[in-house]
Design an enzyme around this catalytic site. Structure first.
Site, PDB file in Angstrom:
ATOM      1  CE1 TYR A 168     -18.299  13.653  16.474  1.00 49.49           C
ATOM      2  CE2 TYR A 168     -16.934  15.597  16.155  1.00 49.49           C
ATOM      3  CZ  TYR A 168     -17.074  14.292  16.552  1.00 49.49           C
ATOM      4  OH  TYR A 168     -15.974  13.610  17.040  1.00 49.49           O
TER       5      TYR A 168
ATOM      6  CE  LYS B  16     -16.989  12.075  13.394  1.00 50.51           C
ATOM      7  NZ  LYS B  16     -15.819  12.948  13.640  1.00 50.51           N
TER       8      LYS B  16
ATOM      9  CB  ILE C 236     -16.606  10.878   9.828  1.00 44.99           C
ATOM     10  CG1 ILE C 236     -17.882  11.344   9.137  1.00 44.99           C
ATOM     11  CG2 ILE C 236     -15.615  12.037  10.000  1.00 44.99           C
ATOM     12  CD1 ILE C 236     -17.703  11.965   7.787  1.00 44.99           C
TER      13      ILE C 236
END
Length: 304
Positions: free
Chosen positions: A136, A164, A206
């Site tokens: 992330y 992400k 996402i």
């Protein structure tokens, strides 16, 4: 289950009761709405999931319940946001035991680690688990950027598979593709750059407002994938005022309020968060009201 890094994966909110316990009944309502809309995975315990307020036992409960609810239909990822490498490794082991399909991982919390420390942190966790990992990368909110040079080192670990991408720099999608091709899958993590990122080559999304509007979110993804770009853009233009509720310090409260108005959530947050009030609440309610009044009729996006 291996993970196909593509499609829409909701970063789901954690549902609480008025007594500040997990509301698993309403949680199931929302998860089932996501599955009905055709999402491609579920992400638990992220920023929207109020990760920093959850106990280890609550994270385990959410993971186990979600695994039961999805029943193998889509992968289940749990976020790791820890202060120590030891804690992150323990969280990865717990996730594996609880039946998670994969991990979303933030860099170390609180301590602003240097590049070498961040690389060592991710590698240590990757080497401790067989679960696939999505890094992330959100330097805007978490103050540490995972650079291309760092990813070049991290990809020595076979189970670090995706990022992400939340740098809010749309050009980063192209930079990652140029550097790594398909070796590092890209899941865009910023709602207001989602369609742009998908069109530039991101593999999936996402998503945040999907928690309240699952069908519209998946429709955008499926339409652009099928080359029906103008139809995707039309829905995205309608959606943008709502999507902007995601890039806000009160994104949890904003999105939970939207979930209330689409019938698949409650407004309960865990302190120190408080529900929206005053002018702030009135503004968000107006955005939601306008969105619902002009909600588009969707094509049969599931059969494109």
């Amino acid at each position: 289950m291996s993970i196909q890094w593509k499609g829409v994966m909701p970063a789901v909110t954690t549902k609480f009761t008025e007594q500040d316990t997990l509301d698993l009944d309403m949680f199931a309502v929302n998860i089932n709405a996501q599955l009905e809309a055709g999402v491609h995975g579920i992400v638990l315990g992220g920023t929207l999931g109020e990760a920093s307020t959850l106990s280890d036992a609550e994270k385990s409960t959410l993971t186990q319940e979600t695994v039961k609810l999805v029943d193998g239909k889509v992968p289940v990822l749990i976020n790791i946001a820890e202060q120590t490498t030891k804690g992150a490794i323990a969280a990865a082991h717990t996730a594996e035991r609880d039946g998670a399909t994969g991990l979303m991982m933030l860099p170390p919390m609180r301590y602003k680690a240097g590049d070498a420390e961040v690389v060592a942190y991710f590698k240590a966790v990757a080497e401790s688990t067989s679960l696939p990992i999505m890094v992330y990368n959100n330097p805007v909110d978490y103050k540490i950027e995972v650079t291309l040079d760092m990813f070049d080192q991290l990809l020595a670990c076979d189970n670090i598979e995706a990022v992400k991408e939340s740098t809010r720099d749309i050009s980063n999608v192209t930079r990652i593709k140029n550097a790594f091709g398909d070796r590092l899958k890209i899941m865009t993590g910023v709602d207001t750059l989602a369609l742009e990122s998908l069109l530039m080559g991101a593999d999936g999304w996402i998503a945040g407002l999907v928690d309240a509007f699952p069908a519209e979110t998946v429709a955008i993804y499926e339409l652009q994938k099928a080359g029906r770009i103008q139809e995707a853009i039309a829905i995205y233009r309608w959606f943008l005022p709502l999507l902007e509720l995601d890039i806000n310090p009160k994104l949890v409260q904003n999105i939970k309020l939207a979930e209330v108005h689409t019938g698949i959530g409650t407004e309960h947050v865990r302190a120190p968060r408080l529900p929206l009030s005053g002018e702030e609440r009135a503004h968000v309610l107006e955005v939601i009201k306008k969105g619902l009044e002009s909600r588009p009729t969707l094509p049969d996006y599931k059969n494109l």
